[in-house]
Design a protein around this motif. Structure first.
Motif, PDB file in Angstrom:
ATOM      1  N   MET A   1      21.796  -9.416  27.059  1.00  0.00           N
ATOM      2  CA  MET A   1      21.670  -7.954  27.099  1.00  0.00           C
ATOM      3  C   MET A   1      20.748  -7.434  26.018  1.00  0.00           C
ATOM      4  SD  MET A   1      24.753  -5.189  26.757  1.00  0.00           S
ATOM      5  CE  MET A   1      24.443  -3.451  26.631  1.00  0.00           C
ATOM      6  N   PHE A   2      20.857  -8.035  24.819  1.00  0.00           N
ATOM      7  CA  PHE A   2      20.101  -7.517  23.688  1.00  0.00           C
ATOM      8  C   PHE A   2      18.879  -8.351  23.361  1.00  0.00           C
ATOM      9  CE2 PHE A   2      24.582  -6.417  22.934  1.00  0.00           C
ATOM     10  CZ  PHE A   2      24.472  -5.039  22.970  1.00  0.00           C
ATOM     11  N   ASP A 182      19.572   1.556  31.933  1.00  0.00           N
ATOM     12  CA  ASP A 182      19.973   0.355  32.685  1.00  0.00           C
ATOM     13  C   ASP A 182      18.741  -0.390  33.215  1.00  0.00           C
ATOM     14  OD1 ASP A 182      22.607   0.987  32.233  1.00  0.00           O
ATOM     15  OD2 ASP A 182      22.911   1.963  34.180  1.00  0.00           O
ATOM     16  N   LEU A 185      16.962  -2.327  30.474  1.00  0.00           N
ATOM     17  CA  LEU A 185      17.673  -3.562  30.121  1.00  0.00           C
ATOM     18  C   LEU A 185      17.496  -4.637  31.192  1.00  0.00           C
ATOM     19  CD1 LEU A 185      21.011  -2.093  28.693  1.00  0.00           C
ATOM     20  CD2 LEU A 185      19.140  -3.118  27.396  1.00  0.00           C
ATOM     21  N   GLN A 188      14.021  -6.102  31.252  1.00  0.00           N
ATOM     22  CA  GLN A 188      13.634  -6.661  29.949  1.00  0.00           C
ATOM     23  C   GLN A 188      12.363  -5.997  29.404  1.00  0.00           C
ATOM     24  OE1 GLN A 188      13.532 -10.953  30.625  1.00  0.00           O
ATOM     25  NE2 GLN A 188      15.655 -11.098  29.965  1.00  0.00           N
ATOM     26  N   ASN A 214      19.573  -1.660  21.086  1.00  0.00           N
ATOM     27  CA  ASN A 214      19.196  -2.692  22.058  1.00  0.00           C
ATOM     28  C   ASN A 214      17.901  -3.411  21.710  1.00  0.00           C
ATOM     29  OD1 ASN A 214      21.186  -2.419  24.528  1.00  0.00           O
ATOM     30  ND2 ASN A 214      20.740  -0.342  23.826  1.00  0.00           N
ATOM     31  N   LYS A 216      14.832  -2.440  21.158  1.00  0.00           N
ATOM     32  CA  LYS A 216      13.636  -2.021  21.881  1.00  0.00           C
ATOM     33  C   LYS A 216      12.730  -1.223  20.941  1.00  0.00           C
ATOM     34  CE  LYS A 216      15.433  -3.734  25.615  1.00  0.00           C
ATOM     35  NZ  LYS A 216      14.959  -5.042  26.118  1.00  0.00           N
TER      36      LYS A 216
END
Length: 450
Positions: A1-2, A182, A185, A188, A214, A216
């Protein structure tokens, strides 16, 4: 996820640094300049080159940098290099040096390094354009003249290495900020570009928090709106101005190289000077008190949230709860030897092997157990920012008293506050200061060292 799949190419600039220093010293070695003490000149010219490069930001060339800016860097670099080169004659009293040959040396070095710099610049651009390597996946938030211009840059300037994935329009009725998050994520996405004029202040804050939590990169396309009281950094993609919200010093390849060099040197000193004889001694003592391995290894989260094995001298009797619960005061799992090595932080010393092999740093945010990372990532705002850099054996939060067991919410909040301050304000001097304070704290003993 991260996870972040496309981190900065940290090896390119250090390699350029090393090649340039090699060029500088090879020409000095082979040309008949008539030094009285050649070693003095090689040392002097290498140190001077590093200092001038650091002050001029000579190696800070990005994927969107213009050729004119590189020419400006070269002019500034070699102007100061020329002055310091001839200053060597008078400063170190070198009457036998040939001024003419020294001039030849300057021209050869200048032409060679300029050619290498442009070759590196062109090859990287061709690599991104033709091979489609070293790409950043990007999305744009907003639909107006400036965002369209930026998207044109992404699509038409393939050599910059940006892969434009999607555009979101906040003015559309169907725009849902959570669905946008969403999508980012799932796909990517590495970098988010927001038009400030099309976002409410609350939405801007949501994007900031999302990007921080996250891993980013968040950038803004500016207008005349006063968005927040932060130190912002202007960059230009072609002729499109872009604002960077957070500047992380260790994402600069030179800073990263300096820190890695410090880590390797420090780790070698500790491994050869201390662990080489302390490890067999502790192996005997630990084995005499309780059966089990000498080393304890545990999965923790490191840079970009990647998992790695963190090593320690075993301080507890083998148990099934080691990966679930932190050690607490008067913990029955801790052995007598373990209590001593934990109080003096000796149990942490095997982590210098982690440092040597590159999964940790001497100084940085302390790595947490995977279970705790998953827990705090959803509970603590900006928690994931600490994974922008390598975790450390010690850190700013630890020398300020926030080490060991997390007993209250304030403990983790203050730990994150100090971790983020360290990440945004890193310097080699700060690392050295933290190391010295850690040693002093270990000698004095700490309240939460159990």
């Amino acid at each position: 996820m991260f996870s972040n799949q496309h981190r900065y190419s940290g090896f390119i600039n250090p390699i350029s640094y090393a090649v340039d220093l090699l060029v500088i010293n090879l020409f000095a070695y082979y040309l008949p300049i008539n030094f009285l003490t050649p070693i003095l000149f090689h040392t002097y010219i290498s140190i001077i080159w590093v200092i001038i490069s650091f002050k001029n930001e000579f190696y800070e060339v990005y994927r969107y940098t213009k050729v004119t800016y590189i020419l400006k860097l070269l002019f500034s670099q070699f102007l100061f290099f020329f002055l310091t080169l001839y200053a060597f004659i008078g400063f170190f009293k070198q009457p036998n040096i040939s001024r003419f040959v020294l001039g030849q040396y300057f021209l050869l070095v200048g032409l060679s390094i300029s050619a290498l710099k442009f070759l590196n610049y062109v090859l990287l651009m061709k690599y991104r354009e033709r091979v489609k390597g070293n790409l950043r996946n990007v999305v744009v938030i907003g639909k107006n003249k400036k965002t369209e211009q930026l998207i044109d840059v992404f699509n038409n300037r393939a050599e910059f290495g940006y892969h434009f994935v999607k555009q979101f329009c906040p003015k559309d009725r169907g725009f849902d900020i959570q669905k946008t998050f969403d999508y980012i994520l799932i796909k990517q996405i590495d970098e988010i570009y927001c038009s400030i004029s099309e976002l409410k202040n609350s939405e801007i804050n949501e994007f900031i928090n999302f990007a921080d939590n996250n891993l980013k990169t968040l950038k803004f396309i500016p207008d005349n709106k006063n968005i927040f009281a932060k130190k912002l950094k202007f960059e230009y993609y072609d002729y499109i101005p872009v604002l960077s919200l957070r500047d992380i010093p260790l994402h600069n390849p030179i800073n990263s190289f300096v820190k890695r060099s410090f880590d390797i040197i420090f780790a070698i000193i500790v491994i050869l000077g201390l662990l080489s004889w302390l490890t067999p001694l502790l192996a005997i003592i630990i084995s005499l008190e309780s059966k089990g391995p000498i080393f304890f290894r545990q999965k923790r989260n490191g840079i970009d949230n990647k998992e790695f094995y963190c090593y320690k001298f075993r301080s507890m009797a083998p148990n099934q709860d080691a990966d679930r619960f932190q050690a607490s005061k008067n913990d029955m799992r801790i052995t007598k030897v373990g209590r001593f090595i934990r109080r003096t932080s000796i149990d942490e010393l095997p982590q210098f092997y982690n440092v040597f092999f590159g999964t940790m740093s001497v100084v940085g945010p302390r790595p947490h157990m995977v279970k705790h990372t998953n827990e705090y990532a959803n509970k603590v705002d900006k928690y994931m920012l600490r994974h922008f850099v390598k975790p450390g054996i010690t850190g700013l939060a630890q020398i300020r008293g926030y080490r060991g067991e997390i007993e209250a919410e304030a403990d983790i909040l203050n730990r994150i506050k100090f971790d983020i301050f360290y990440i945004e304000n890193w310097s080699l001097f700060l690392d050295i200061k933290i190391v010295f304070q850690t040693v002093l704290n270990a000698i004095k003993g700490e309240e939460k060292a159990y």
